[in-house]
Write a protein that holds these residues in place. Sequence first.
Motif, PDB file in Angstrom:
ATOM      1  N   LEU A 136     -49.536 -45.410 -74.706  1.00 36.28           N
ATOM      2  CA  LEU A 136     -50.070 -44.319 -75.461  1.00 36.28           C
ATOM      3  C   LEU A 136     -49.556 -42.930 -74.934  1.00 36.28           C
ATOM      4  N   LEU A 137     -48.796 -42.077 -75.900  1.00 38.54           N
ATOM      5  CA  LEU A 137     -48.273 -40.943 -75.515  1.00 38.54           C
ATOM      6  C   LEU A 137     -49.081 -39.607 -75.865  1.00 38.54           C
ATOM      7  N   HIS A 138     -50.116 -39.677 -76.723  1.00 42.88           N
ATOM      8  CA  HIS A 138     -50.857 -38.608 -76.888  1.00 42.88           C
ATOM      9  C   HIS A 138     -52.408 -38.894 -76.944  1.00 42.88           C
ATOM     10  N   ALA A 139     -53.138 -37.800 -76.833  1.00 41.27           N
ATOM     11  CA  ALA A 139     -54.702 -38.062 -77.075  1.00 41.27           C
ATOM     12  C   ALA A 139     -55.090 -38.486 -78.309  1.00 41.27           C
TER      13      ALA A 139
ATOM     14  N   SER B 104     -53.226 -40.680 -80.277  1.00 41.78           N
ATOM     15  CA  SER B 104     -52.562 -41.931 -80.436  1.00 41.78           C
ATOM     16  C   SER B 104     -53.355 -43.075 -80.324  1.00 41.78           C
ATOM     17  N   ARG B 105     -53.019 -44.191 -81.175  1.00 40.66           N
ATOM     18  CA  ARG B 105     -54.155 -45.328 -81.315  1.00 40.66           C
ATOM     19  C   ARG B 105     -53.196 -46.645 -81.174  1.00 40.66           C
ATOM     20  N   THR B 106     -53.942 -47.553 -80.409  1.00 51.32           N
ATOM     21  CA  THR B 106     -53.307 -48.893 -80.169  1.00 51.32           C
ATOM     22  C   THR B 106     -54.479 -49.999 -80.270  1.00 51.32           C
ATOM     23  N   ASP B 107     -54.075 -50.899 -80.935  1.00 50.97           N
ATOM     24  CA  ASP B 107     -54.931 -52.197 -81.049  1.00 50.97           C
ATOM     25  C   ASP B 107     -54.280 -53.396 -80.785  1.00 50.97           C
ATOM     26  N   THR B 108     -55.112 -54.542 -80.205  1.00 49.99           N
ATOM     27  CA  THR B 108     -54.588 -55.694 -80.064  1.00 49.99           C
ATOM     28  C   THR B 108     -55.799 -56.690 -80.484  1.00 49.99           C
TER      29      THR B 108
ATOM     30  N   SER C   2     -52.303 -55.085 -71.999  1.00 44.75           N
ATOM     31  CA  SER C   2     -52.894 -53.627 -71.424  1.00 44.75           C
ATOM     32  C   SER C   2     -52.426 -52.499 -72.234  1.00 44.75           C
ATOM     33  N   VAL C   3     -53.167 -51.486 -71.885  1.00 44.28           N
ATOM     34  CA  VAL C   3     -52.942 -50.208 -72.279  1.00 44.28           C
ATOM     35  C   VAL C   3     -52.668 -49.409 -71.354  1.00 44.28           C
TER      36      VAL C   3
ATOM     37  N   GLN D  32     -50.483 -45.359 -70.329  1.00 47.55           N
ATOM     38  CA  GLN D  32     -49.739 -44.109 -70.470  1.00 47.55           C
ATOM     39  C   GLN D  32     -48.788 -43.442 -69.425  1.00 47.55           C
TER      40      GLN D  32
END
Lengths: 348, 470
Positions: B384-387, B389-393, B411-412, B414
Motif C-alpha cells: 500500500l503506497l498511500h493512506a 489505498s486499499r487492498t483485499d484478499t 501479508s500487507v 508498505q
Amino acid sequence: MMNNDATPPEVPNRLNEDWRYGRPQQFAADLAARMNGRGTGELTTDAPAECVRRSLPEGADACPPSIGSDYFLRRALQSGGDALHIVLPRGEWGTAEAPLRIRCHAGSFYAPQLCVELLPGSRAHILEEHTHDPDSALVCLRSYTVHPDAELRLELRETGDDASRAMNISRIQCRENARARQLTTCSGLAWAREETTGELCGAGAELLLLSANRPEGCQWLDQRCRQLHHAAGARSRALYKNVLRDAATCIFGGNIRVEPGAHESDAYLSNLNLMLSAEAAVHSLPQLEIMADRVRCSHGSASAPIDPEQLFYLRSRGIGEADAQAILADAFLHEVYLLFNQPQGTQP
Amino acid sequence: MTHDVDQNPLPPDTRGEFSFPEKHAFDAGYGLSERTIDYICDAKGEPDWLRDFRKEALRKFRELPMPLHWAPEEIGGVDFEQIRYYLAQGTPAKKSWDEVPDEIKRTFERLGVPEQERAFLAGVDAQYDSETAYNNMREELSKKGVIFVNPTEGLTRYESIFRPWFGKVIPVGDNKFSALNHAAFSGGSFIYVPKGVKLAQPLQAYFRINSESLGQFERTLIIADEGAELMYMEGCTAPKYDSATLHSGVVELVALKGARIQYVTVQNWATNVYNLVIQRGIAMEDAQVRWIDCNLGSGLTMKYPAVVLRGRRARGEVVSISLARDGQLQDTGARMIHAAPETTSNIVAKSISIGRGRASYRGEVQVQRGATNCRNRTECDALLLHAESRTDTYPAISVHGDSSGVQHEASVSQVDEEMLFYMQQRGLTRAQAMSLAVNGFINDLVNEFPMEYSVELRRLIDLEMEDSVG
C-alpha cells in the motif's frame, strides 16, 4: 448489524458469502423442528447478585451483530429467551483456577441473550459453559464490552450430544487499552456455528481469539470471525485450530478489516487444520480488507496430515500408531491453550 | 486523453494512448440481440451450427445473473446495451505487414509488434477491434504441423481438432461472461502444437481496441498435444475514451499428457475499459500449465487464471502482478482445482495499490475427494503506497482427505520510511526511491517474465509510478 428493513431477513441462501460452504437451510429446518413456543433452557451465573440484572440495557451494545445470520438473530430475539446482564466494576473477578461461571443449558430449543460489561480497570476470568439436552438446539446471543484499561479472559465450552445443534452469535468490543482473549471449544455436537465479531475501538486495544476443536464422526463445525479495526494503534490475533477425524467437516471464515484511518493496526489471522481421515473435509476462507496504510496485517491457512517423520519418531520409540497420533494431535492443539494461559501483556 | 495519429510510425508506445479514425466495413451497432448474432455470422460466413450455438449462448447469457453476491459492485456499471459487438474491416487476416491496412499497420508499429516479431517471436497474431488484422508464423513451424490461426479459420479449416475442445474447458453456462463470449466471440487465436513439438520461441497475440464503446470478445484455444511445449504471450492496449469499453475474452488451454504451456499476459488497457476475462487450462497426466499475468490498466479487471489438474502428477502455476492506481480496481487472483492424485500447484501474487487504487486477490484452491497426495502453496503480498489505498484478499481453500497439504499466506505492507530515507540521502528523489522500492517488491516475479517483457514491464511500472508518486 442486523438488517433494520421492514422486510424480515430470509434464510441465508447460496448467494450469502458469509455462509459459503455452510448449511443454512438445513440448520433453519432443524431449528424450526425444535422450536416450541418460547423454548426451554436455563441461564445462570455465580457472579455476585449486585452485578447481575435479568434485563438487557438499552442500546446497540446489547445485541451482537451477526455474520450473515440476521435471519437466525431475529428468530432468537423473537423467541424471547432469558437475558442476563452482568456488569463487573473495577476489581478482580475470578481466576484461572476458580473462574467466574456462566451456565447456559438448552432444552429442546433455547435462545438466551447474554451481555457482559467490564467497567474500566476491572479484570475478569470467565468460564461460559453451554450444555444441551439430547437433540436440542441453542442460539445464544453474546455481547462482551471491555471498557478502557479492563482485561477479559473468556473461555466458552460448548458440549452436547451428537444430535444437538448450537449457534453462538458473539461480539467482543475492546475500548482504549482494553485487553480481551477468548478461547472456544466445541465437542460432541452434530452441527455448530460460532460467529465472533471482535471490535477494536480504541488505541492500545488488544484482542486474541482462539479456538481448539476435535470434530469427529459426521460433525459439522462452522466458524466465522471478524477482527474489525475501527481505531488506530490496536492489535488483534486469531488462531483457530482443528483436528479432524472420520467424516468431520470444518468451515472457517475469518476476516481482518482495517477501516479508513485505523493506521498502525497490527492484525494476524491463522487457521490450521490437522487431517486425520480420508473422509474429513476443510473449507477455509481467511480474508483481509485493508483500507489504511502503515499497518501490519497478514493471515495464514494450512491443512495437512500428520508429518510422517514425527509419527515415525514416536513409533520408533515403541508407541502404537493410534497413541502416537493422539500425542501429535494434543501437541498440535497445545499452542492454543498456551496462548490462552500465558500472562496478560505477553505478545503472542 | 487520446490523440489521432496519421504520421509516420513513432517509437514503440506501450501505453497505447492514441487512436486512429474508425474505418469499418462491418459495424453491428449497439446492443446484443439475435439480429446482432445473425449480422456477425453473415459477416464472418459462419456455418449454421455455429449460428445456433451462438444463439443458444445468448439465451443463457440473458438467463444468468450478474455475480453480484461476490464480485465487486463496480461490475454493475457494465451496460451491455451501450456496447458495440462487432467492428471489422471485412478483409481476411494478412500474412505480411505490407498488406495490412495503413492505419492498422501504423498502430502495431507504434506498439512495437513487428519489431518484436522480427527479433524473437515464432509467430504473431494482431487483433484490431473485432478481427485479426495480421497473422503469421515461421514457415518451419507450419511444416512441423503447428497451427496458429484465428478461431473462425480454426473452426472451418481444422474443425476436427478445434471442435472437440471448443467450449469444453470453459462451458457456455459457466457464468454470465462465458455465455456472453460464446454468443459474440470474434478474433483471438487457435493454436495446435503436435505431439512432441517444442517451440523454442514464443507465439504472440496483440489485442488492440481502437474504437469507442467496442466490446472485444476474443477467444483463444491452445492445444498442446502429448509432450509438446509452447509459450504464448498476449499484450493488450486501448486508447482512453469517455464511454466504457468492454474486453471479455475467453482463453482455454489444453495440455495433454506431458505437455507444457506457458501463457504470459501483460494488459495495459485504458481506465475506461472493463477487463473481464476468463482463463482456464486443463492439465492432463504429467502436464504443466503456467499462467504469468500482469495487470496494469483498465478501470475494473476481474481475472482469475485457473488450472484444472485432471491427470496424475499434473502441475499448475500462477504468477501474478497487479497495480491499481486512482480509479482502478484490480480484482485478480487464481484458481487451482486438484482433481487427480499427486498433483501440485503454486500461486504467487503481488499487488500494489497507489492513491485511491484498490487491488484485490481472489482465489480458490480445491483438493477434491480422491485426489490424494496433492500439494498447493499460495502466497499473496500487497503493498500500500498511500493512506487511501486499499487492498483485499479473498481466498477460498477446500481440502478433502488426509494426504494432501495446502498452505496459504498473505501479508500487507508498505514501503519502509527508513528505506526511502536511505535512498533519498544518496541523491534519489522521493519518486525515484519509491519506484525503486516498488520494483524491488515485484522483482522476483518480474524475472519470471520473458526478458523482453520484463524490461518492458519495469518501464511501464516506472511510468505508472511517475504519474502517481511525487
